[in-house]
Design a protein around this motif. Structure first.
Motif, PDB file in Angstrom:
ATOM      1  N   ASN A  10     -36.631  48.209  79.646  1.00 53.75           N
ATOM      2  CA  ASN A  10     -36.038  49.017  78.638  1.00 53.75           C
ATOM      3  C   ASN A  10     -36.575  48.923  77.157  1.00 53.75           C
ATOM      4  OD1 ASN A  10     -34.259  50.697  77.242  1.00 53.75           O
ATOM      5  ND2 ASN A  10     -32.606  49.210  77.575  1.00 53.75           N
ATOM      6  N   GLY A  12     -36.612  50.751  74.677  1.00 60.23           N
ATOM      7  CA  GLY A  12     -35.839  51.166  73.380  1.00 60.23           C
ATOM      8  C   GLY A  12     -36.520  52.115  72.349  1.00 60.23           C
ATOM      9  N   GLN A  13     -36.011  52.031  71.194  1.00 61.01           N
ATOM     10  CA  GLN A  13     -36.320  53.022  70.230  1.00 61.01           C
ATOM     11  C   GLN A  13     -37.740  52.738  69.503  1.00 61.01           C
ATOM     12  OE1 GLN A  13     -34.298  55.804  69.458  1.00 61.01           O
ATOM     13  NE2 GLN A  13     -32.294  55.144  70.173  1.00 61.01           N
ATOM     14  N   GLU A 184     -19.761  48.280  81.317  1.00 58.75           N
ATOM     15  CA  GLU A 184     -19.659  48.631  80.025  1.00 58.75           C
ATOM     16  C   GLU A 184     -20.269  47.766  79.040  1.00 58.75           C
ATOM     17  OE1 GLU A 184     -15.108  48.447  79.260  1.00 58.75           O
ATOM     18  OE2 GLU A 184     -15.839  48.038  77.084  1.00 58.75           O
ATOM     19  N   ARG A 185     -20.808  48.108  77.925  1.00 60.28           N
ATOM     20  CA  ARG A 185     -21.492  47.430  76.969  1.00 60.28           C
ATOM     21  C   ARG A 185     -20.845  47.472  75.601  1.00 60.28           C
ATOM     22  NH1 ARG A 185     -25.896  49.727  80.035  1.00 60.28           N
ATOM     23  NH2 ARG A 185     -27.432  48.076  80.505  1.00 60.28           N
ATOM     24  N   SER A 186     -21.006  46.428  74.984  1.00 57.76           N
ATOM     25  CA  SER A 186     -20.735  46.631  73.408  1.00 57.76           C
ATOM     26  C   SER A 186     -21.728  46.376  72.533  1.00 57.76           C
ATOM     27  CB  SER A 186     -19.378  46.054  73.231  1.00 57.76           C
ATOM     28  OG  SER A 186     -19.596  44.385  73.435  1.00 57.76           O
ATOM     29  N   GLU A 187     -22.045  47.115  71.596  1.00 54.74           N
ATOM     30  CA  GLU A 187     -23.227  46.859  70.756  1.00 54.74           C
ATOM     31  C   GLU A 187     -23.083  45.710  69.709  1.00 54.74           C
ATOM     32  OE1 GLU A 187     -27.055  48.677  70.167  1.00 54.74           O
ATOM     33  OE2 GLU A 187     -25.427  49.406  71.225  1.00 54.74           O
ATOM     34  N   LYS A 188     -23.943  44.514  69.816  1.00 61.56           N
ATOM     35  CA  LYS A 188     -24.011  43.587  68.952  1.00 61.56           C
ATOM     36  C   LYS A 188     -24.014  44.106  67.372  1.00 61.56           C
ATOM     37  CE  LYS A 188     -26.785  39.851  68.376  1.00 61.56           C
ATOM     38  NZ  LYS A 188     -27.692  39.061  68.687  1.00 61.56           N
ATOM     39  N   ALA A 189     -23.452  43.816  66.601  1.00 60.59           N
ATOM     40  CA  ALA A 189     -23.536  44.216  65.024  1.00 60.59           C
ATOM     41  C   ALA A 189     -24.901  43.489  64.685  1.00 60.59           C
ATOM     42  CB  ALA A 189     -22.470  43.480  64.181  1.00 60.59           C
ATOM     43  N   ALA A 190     -25.677  44.511  64.181  1.00 63.21           N
ATOM     44  CA  ALA A 190     -27.020  44.442  63.549  1.00 63.21           C
ATOM     45  C   ALA A 190     -27.005  43.428  62.429  1.00 63.21           C
ATOM     46  CB  ALA A 190     -27.859  45.424  63.341  1.00 63.21           C
ATOM     47  N   ASP A 195     -35.425  39.788  65.556  1.00 65.88           N
ATOM     48  CA  ASP A 195     -35.084  39.276  66.966  1.00 65.88           C
ATOM     49  C   ASP A 195     -35.727  37.597  66.994  1.00 65.88           C
ATOM     50  OD1 ASP A 195     -33.916  39.134  69.623  1.00 65.88           O
ATOM     51  OD2 ASP A 195     -36.093  39.136  70.404  1.00 65.88           O
TER      52      ASP A 195
END
Ligand SMILES: Cc1cc2nc3c(=O)[nH]c(=O)nc-3n(C[C@H](O)[C@H](O)[C@H](O)COP(=O)(O)OP(=O)(O)OC[C@H]3O[C@@H](n4cnc5c(N)ncnc54)[C@H](O)[C@@H]3O)c2cc1C
Length: 317
Positions: A10, A12-13, A184-190, A195
């Protein structure tokens, strides 16, 4: 020339530094290509090409990212065969190592984990026994699978980049048939911080912070660093478990690791001993952390860290 497949789970952006490090190593071993799953943005693809990727392999089934490691290993095995690769490089994350192990079984390939350097002939240098020794190993099988620690090399772009061809790899139907699926996924607060696994600088706190990570976080922000922690600190609930560095946490190899209020137990050292420079702050002059520190400060972290933060902010204007 040997074909070398870099696995990027993955992408990513944005281009990940760890991917560029793997491509930099891949170029020393042969002709690099990338096998990815998930979405690949145009500018990320261009970046991978600039670092030498000559082909981009993608799974025919687009939703592999919704599965755990099993189907990804099946896809990667098919990609190795399609590419005719003799070396596979992957991240040394928990997931990267599990995929590598499954790939090893599928292909009868030798697997070497915790790699910190690779010679052009494929000999891997591996950190063992909680980072106390470095050993050398070379897979004698037709395919070798290596998981490489972050920050093992400095990423360098290729001299000439070519436009890579994109190749679709057929994922066997059986790969996803009996696999657990992520629903289901929940985005972790940035946090705005780098990293932990990739960071060039890590500031870590232990039991000595006594529940207050403020001074550790302030210094990390002044340095543009990631925040790490010992298990004593994460177990106490002072910071999330994803910040834990060590044998049962993350392994990091930053350029600079600042350890504050951490005693330096062997299980903690296992996760940071390969850092290029270690600075330890501890009020106990006999603390074992000073045995591995390049620079040691005997003092109270609540005095030392704010002073260091203030000085760094002053110098950076
Ligand atoms: C199987 C297993 C796996 C483990 N995996 C991990 C792991 O992945 N990561 C990990 O970290 N641990 C791990 N541990 C736990 C490890 O053994 C230690 O217990 C842990 O690392 C201790 O954390 P600490 O250094 O923060 O705490 P302590 O050992 O309690 O040390 C705290 C230190 O802070 C200093 N200090 C106190 N106050 C101050 C102050 N104001 N200023 C400066 N210094 C101060 C003290 O002098 C002391 O040296 C594992 C243990 C086992 C058995």
């Amino acid at each position: 020339m040997a074909k070398v497949l870099v696995f990027i789970d993955n992408p990513g952006q944005a281009l990940k530094k760890s991917s560029l490090e793997l491509l930099t190593i891949a170029r020393t071993l042969g002709e690099p290509a990338v096998a990815f799953n998930g979405e690949l943005h145009e500018d990320v693809a261009a970046g991978l090409a600039a670092y030498g990727a000559q082909a981009l392999y993608r799974p025919s089934a687009t939703d592999l990212d919704d599965y755990l490691v099993g189907p990804k290993a099946s896809y990667l095995a098919a990609a190795v065969q399609t590419a005719g690769a003799s070396v596979v490089l992957a991240e040394n994350s928990a997931e990267g190592k599990e995929i590598a192990a499954r790939l090893g079984i599928k292909l009868g390939a030798g697997v070497i984990t915790d790699v910190v350097a690779v010679d052009p002939d494929g000999t891997a240098h591996k950190s063992v026994l909680a980072g106390s020794y470095t050993t050398t190993a070379k897979a004698t099988t037709p395919v070798a699978v290596l998981t490489v620690k972050s920050n093992s090399v400095t990423p360098e772009p290729a001299v000439t980049g070519t436009a890579p061809e994109t190749v679709s790899v057929e994922v066997p139907e059986t790969a996803t048939a009996a696999s657990a699926r992520i629903t289901e996924r929940s985005e972790k607060a940035a946090t705005g911080r780098p990293d932990l696994a990739d960071a060039r600088i890590v500031v870590a706190g232990g039991r000595g912070v006594d529940g207050d990570f403020g001074p550790v976080e302030d210094l990390a922000d002044a340095l543009g660093a990631a925040v790490g922690a010992s298990r004593a600190a994460t177990d106490a609930g002072w910071i999330g478990h994803d910040a834990q560095v060590g044998q049962t946490g993350k392994t990091v190899s930053p350029q600079l690791f600042i350890s504050a209020g951490i005693s330096g137990a062997i299980q903690q050292k296992a996760g940071m001993q390969t850092a290029k420079v270690i600075v330890a702050i501890n009020k106990d002059a006999e603390s074992p952390v000073f045995e591995i520190a390049d620079f040691g400060i005997i003092g109270d972290l609540f005095k030392v860290l704010p002073q260091a933060t203030e000085e760094i902010r002053k110098r950076r204007g």
